[in-house]
Design a protein around this motif. Structure first.
Motif, PDB file in Angstrom:
ATOM      1  N   PRO A  67     -38.825 -17.052  -5.524  1.00 37.36           N
ATOM      2  CA  PRO A  67     -38.809 -16.049  -4.789  1.00 37.36           C
ATOM      3  C   PRO A  67     -39.470 -16.024  -3.320  1.00 37.36           C
ATOM      4  CG  PRO A  67     -40.140 -15.454  -6.654  1.00 37.36           C
ATOM      5  CD  PRO A  67     -39.376 -16.959  -6.874  1.00 37.36           C
ATOM      6  N   VAL A  68     -40.624 -16.912  -3.333  1.00 39.77           N
ATOM      7  CA  VAL A  68     -41.340 -17.368  -2.412  1.00 39.77           C
ATOM      8  C   VAL A  68     -40.229 -17.790  -1.168  1.00 39.77           C
ATOM      9  CG1 VAL A  68     -43.208 -18.481  -1.061  1.00 39.77           C
ATOM     10  CG2 VAL A  68     -43.460 -17.537  -3.110  1.00 39.77           C
ATOM     11  N   GLY A  69     -39.451 -18.537  -1.394  1.00 40.65           N
ATOM     12  CA  GLY A  69     -38.508 -18.838  -0.513  1.00 40.65           C
ATOM     13  C   GLY A  69     -37.425 -17.713   0.080  1.00 40.65           C
ATOM     14  N   LEU A  70     -37.215 -16.842  -1.087  1.00 36.51           N
ATOM     15  CA  LEU A  70     -36.424 -15.638  -0.532  1.00 36.51           C
ATOM     16  C   LEU A  70     -37.400 -14.702   0.607  1.00 36.51           C
ATOM     17  CD1 LEU A  70     -34.784 -14.661  -3.917  1.00 36.51           C
ATOM     18  CD2 LEU A  70     -33.714 -15.360  -1.759  1.00 36.51           C
ATOM     19  N   LEU A  71     -38.514 -14.509   0.121  1.00 36.45           N
ATOM     20  CA  LEU A  71     -39.427 -13.792   1.035  1.00 36.45           C
ATOM     21  C   LEU A  71     -39.762 -14.333   2.410  1.00 36.45           C
ATOM     22  CD1 LEU A  71     -42.046 -12.811  -1.517  1.00 36.45           C
ATOM     23  CD2 LEU A  71     -40.296 -11.408  -0.491  1.00 36.45           C
ATOM     24  N   GLU A  72     -39.574 -15.845   2.408  1.00 36.89           N
ATOM     25  CA  GLU A  72     -39.579 -16.312   3.597  1.00 36.89           C
ATOM     26  C   GLU A  72     -38.756 -16.072   4.649  1.00 36.89           C
ATOM     27  OE1 GLU A  72     -40.267 -20.281   2.719  1.00 36.89           O
ATOM     28  OE2 GLU A  72     -42.208 -20.236   1.912  1.00 36.89           O
ATOM     29  N   THR A  73     -37.361 -15.845   3.863  1.00 35.34           N
ATOM     30  CA  THR A  73     -36.125 -15.538   4.827  1.00 35.34           C
ATOM     31  C   THR A  73     -35.969 -14.201   4.775  1.00 35.34           C
ATOM     32  OG1 THR A  73     -34.762 -15.618   2.910  1.00 35.34           O
ATOM     33  CG2 THR A  73     -35.078 -17.680   3.808  1.00 35.34           C
ATOM     34  N   ALA A  74     -36.781 -13.252   4.269  1.00 37.13           N
ATOM     35  CA  ALA A  74     -36.533 -11.968   4.238  1.00 37.13           C
ATOM     36  C   ALA A  74     -37.272 -11.334   5.717  1.00 37.13           C
ATOM     37  CB  ALA A  74     -36.942 -11.363   3.045  1.00 37.13           C
ATOM     38  N   SER A  75     -36.666 -10.330   6.211  1.00 43.26           N
ATOM     39  CA  SER A  75     -37.269  -9.667   7.226  1.00 43.26           C
ATOM     40  C   SER A  75     -38.383  -9.200   7.048  1.00 43.26           C
ATOM     41  CB  SER A  75     -36.049  -8.577   8.074  1.00 43.26           C
ATOM     42  OG  SER A  75     -36.553  -7.601   7.682  1.00 43.26           O
ATOM     43  N   GLY A  76     -39.324  -9.479   7.815  1.00 50.40           N
ATOM     44  CA  GLY A  76     -40.855  -9.025   7.596  1.00 50.40           C
ATOM     45  C   GLY A  76     -41.495  -9.522   6.358  1.00 50.40           C
ATOM     46  N   GLY A  77     -40.996 -10.416   5.667  1.00 54.33           N
ATOM     47  CA  GLY A  77     -41.630 -11.213   4.489  1.00 54.33           C
ATOM     48  C   GLY A  77     -41.615 -10.134   3.083  1.00 54.33           C
ATOM     49  N   ARG A  78     -40.451  -9.485   3.154  1.00 56.49           N
ATOM     50  CA  ARG A  78     -40.153  -8.515   1.988  1.00 56.49           C
ATOM     51  C   ARG A  78     -38.860  -8.418   1.388  1.00 56.49           C
ATOM     52  NH1 ARG A  78     -38.649  -2.776   3.392  1.00 56.49           N
ATOM     53  NH2 ARG A  78     -37.548  -2.987   5.337  1.00 56.49           N
ATOM     54  N   LEU A  79     -38.653  -8.021   0.192  1.00 54.50           N
ATOM     55  CA  LEU A  79     -37.352  -8.084  -0.320  1.00 54.50           C
ATOM     56  C   LEU A  79     -37.334  -6.647  -0.709  1.00 54.50           C
ATOM     57  CD1 LEU A  79     -37.549 -10.939  -3.032  1.00 54.50           C
ATOM     58  CD2 LEU A  79     -36.147 -10.911  -0.856  1.00 54.50           C
ATOM     59  N   VAL A  80     -36.108  -6.055  -0.323  1.00 53.90           N
ATOM     60  CA  VAL A  80     -35.744  -4.712  -0.847  1.00 53.90           C
ATOM     61  C   VAL A  80     -34.906  -4.779  -1.984  1.00 53.90           C
ATOM     62  CG1 VAL A  80     -34.763  -2.547  -0.273  1.00 53.90           C
ATOM     63  CG2 VAL A  80     -36.042  -3.875   1.234  1.00 53.90           C
ATOM     64  N   ARG A 104     -43.019  -7.549  -2.034  1.00 52.66           N
ATOM     65  CA  ARG A 104     -43.576  -8.318  -0.968  1.00 52.66           C
ATOM     66  C   ARG A 104     -44.806  -9.178  -1.602  1.00 52.66           C
ATOM     67  NH1 ARG A 104     -47.964  -5.167   0.700  1.00 52.66           N
ATOM     68  NH2 ARG A 104     -47.387  -2.959   0.253  1.00 52.66           N
ATOM     69  N   PHE A 105     -45.081 -10.128  -0.951  1.00 51.87           N
ATOM     70  CA  PHE A 105     -46.122 -11.099  -1.213  1.00 51.87           C
ATOM     71  C   PHE A 105     -47.140 -11.198   0.000  1.00 51.87           C
ATOM     72  CE2 PHE A 105     -48.179 -15.482  -1.747  1.00 51.87           C
ATOM     73  CZ  PHE A 105     -48.573 -15.431  -2.973  1.00 51.87           C
ATOM     74  N   ALA A 106     -48.275 -10.666  -0.318  1.00 53.35           N
ATOM     75  CA  ALA A 106     -49.140 -10.349   0.759  1.00 53.35           C
ATOM     76  C   ALA A 106     -50.565 -10.939   0.119  1.00 53.35           C
ATOM     77  CB  ALA A 106     -49.397  -9.008   1.301  1.00 53.35           C
ATOM     78  N   ASP A 107     -51.320 -11.395   0.965  1.00 52.38           N
ATOM     79  CA  ASP A 107     -52.662 -11.958   0.531  1.00 52.38           C
ATOM     80  C   ASP A 107     -52.669 -12.599  -0.908  1.00 52.38           C
ATOM     81  OD1 ASP A 107     -53.671 -10.928   2.963  1.00 52.38           O
ATOM     82  OD2 ASP A 107     -53.710  -8.805   2.276  1.00 52.38           O
ATOM     83  N   GLY A 108     -51.759 -13.233  -1.237  1.00 51.68           N
ATOM     84  CA  GLY A 108     -51.863 -13.913  -2.268  1.00 51.68           C
ATOM     85  C   GLY A 108     -51.370 -13.167  -3.603  1.00 51.68           C
ATOM     86  N   ARG A 109     -50.690 -11.976  -3.394  1.00 55.06           N
ATOM     87  CA  ARG A 109     -50.583 -11.139  -4.403  1.00 55.06           C
ATOM     88  C   ARG A 109     -49.139 -10.465  -4.126  1.00 55.06           C
ATOM     89  NH1 ARG A 109     -54.545  -6.342  -4.436  1.00 55.06           N
ATOM     90  NH2 ARG A 109     -53.480  -6.101  -2.508  1.00 55.06           N
ATOM     91  N   TRP A 110     -48.427 -10.352  -5.404  1.00 56.36           N
ATOM     92  CA  TRP A 110     -46.975  -9.796  -5.478  1.00 56.36           C
ATOM     93  C   TRP A 110     -47.519  -8.191  -5.467  1.00 56.36           C
ATOM     94  CZ3 TRP A 110     -42.676 -11.997  -4.241  1.00 56.36           C
ATOM     95  CH2 TRP A 110     -42.783 -13.366  -4.663  1.00 56.36           C
TER      96      TRP A 110
END
Length: 148
Positions: A67-80, A104-110
Motif C-alpha cells: 500500500p505504501v507504493g499505492l500511496l506514493e502514486t495517489a494524489s496527495g499521498g492518500r487512497l480513497v 493515508r500514511f502520515a507521520d509513520g501512522r496509517w
C-alpha cells in the motif's frame, strides 16, 4: 454449553453489520442482541442465519499489495476507498458508499477517515470518524469487512 465471550461478540458484531446494512430493523436488531447475550452456543447461529456471510479480504491483504507504493502514486499521498470508479480502491459491495473513506500514511501512522458515508466506518467494532489503524485491525466499510 455456554458460548465464550468472543463468540458472543462475533455474533453481536454480525448483527450490527446486518443492522447497519439495513437487513434488520431496529426492533429485530434489539431483540436479537438481547437473545445473543442470554443464549447458549446452539442458539447463537440461529440469530444470524438469515444474514449474508462476512466477506473479508485475506489476512495481510494490504501488506501483500504494497500500500505504501499505492500511496506514493495517489494524489496527495492518500487512497480513497469506495464504489466510485475514481477511487483508488474500488469495492462492489452495495453497503459501501461511492466515496466511503480515506486511508493515508502520515507521520509513520496509517489513518482512516470516514468521508460522510451512509453506513459508517468501523475499526475493531467501534464506529469512527477518524482513527489510526494498524496491522491486524478489523475495518468495516458499511457491510464489507477488511482485515488490515
Amino acid at each position: 454449553m455456554r458460548p465464550s465471550e468472543d463468540t458472543r461478540e462475533r455474533t453481536v458484531k454480525r448483527l450490527r453489520r446486518g443492522y447497519v446494512a439495513g437487513r434488520l430493523d431496529t426492533d429485530t436488531f434489539s431483540r436479537r442482541v438481547d437473545r445473543a447475550l442470554r443464549a447458549d452456543h446452539t442458539e447463537l447461529h440461529g440469530l444470524t442465519a438469515d444474514l449474508p456471510s462476512v466477506r473479508a479480504l485475506p489476512r495481510g491483504w494490504l501488506r501483500r499489495r504494497r500500500p505504501v507504493g499505492l500511496l506514493e502514486t495517489a494524489s496527495g499521498g492518500r487512497l480513497v476507498l469506495g464504489r466510485a470508479p475514481g477511487c483508488q480502491l474500488v469495492f462492489t459491495d452495495d453497503t459501501v458508499s461511492r466515496r466511503h473513506a480515506e486511508l493515508r500514511f502520515a507521520d509513520g501512522r496509517w489513518m482512516l477517515r470516514d468521508l460522510g458515508s451512509v453506513n459508517g466506518t468501523w475499526v475493531n467494532g467501534r464506529r469512527i470518524m477518524e482513527a489510526e489503524v494498524a496491522p491486524g485491525d478489523d475495518v468495516q466499510l458499511g457491510g464489507l469487512a477488511i482485515r488490515v
